[in-house]
Design an enzyme around this catalytic site. Structure first.
Site, PDB file in Angstrom:
ATOM      1  CD  GLU A 283      29.840  30.666  44.341  1.00 35.38           C
ATOM      2  OE1 GLU A 283      29.890  29.515  44.790  1.00 35.38           O
ATOM      3  OE2 GLU A 283      28.920  31.076  43.609  1.00 35.38           O
ATOM      4  NE  ARG A 284      38.461  32.341  40.666  1.00 34.64           N
ATOM      5  CZ  ARG A 284      39.477  33.191  40.864  1.00 34.64           C
ATOM      6  NH1 ARG A 284      39.298  34.489  40.749  1.00 34.64           N
ATOM      7  NH2 ARG A 284      40.669  32.755  41.157  1.00 34.64           N
TER       8      ARG A 284
ATOM      9  CD  GLU B 273      31.894  40.586  37.574  1.00 31.04           C
ATOM     10  OE1 GLU B 273      32.929  40.409  38.237  1.00 31.04           O
ATOM     11  OE2 GLU B 273      31.564  41.696  37.109  1.00 31.04           O
TER      12      GLU B 273
END
Length: 116
Positions: A55-56, A89
């Site tokens: 998402e980053r 993760e």
């Protein structure tokens, strides 16, 4: 898993993602890096294009504005395994907020009918 280039408009962040805080300065630095050398690691999405990992990178890529497609790996995953994958993760990351971690572990335990 298959590598594809998917329109940014099809990608959806996961509202149940264990990590809730994303440092904006860090994302801006990542965007500068992506602009300079490209995205080195594709994001991973499920079959509905909901983000599993990355998402980053997605946010940084989106910040650049002019890019229309993002490299993704599509992974089939069921609801039960989704949180486990995201948790594993995220645990590899250095600055994982403790409150997010505690909530993620609690959610994982609840989803899998586990208790202490």
């Amino acid at each position: 898993m298959e590598l594809k280039y998917v329109p940014l408009s099809k990608i959806k962040p996961d509202s149940n993602q264990p990590r809730k805080y994303f440092d904006e300065d860090s994302i801006k630095k990542l965007a500068k890096s992506i602009k300079k050398i490209g995205i080195l690691t594709p994001i991973v999405v499920d079959q509905n294009y909901k983000i599993l990992f990355g998402e980053r990178r997605y946010r940084a890529y989106k910040l650049l504005g002019r890019r229309k497609r993002i490299p993704v790996l599509i992974k089939k995953v069921d609801k039960k395994d989704r949180l486990l994958f995201q948790l594993v993760e995220d645990l590899h990351k250095e600055h994982y907020p403790p409150v997010d971690l505690a909530k993620a572990i609690k959610s994982f335990m609840k989803t899998n009918n586990l208790s202490l």
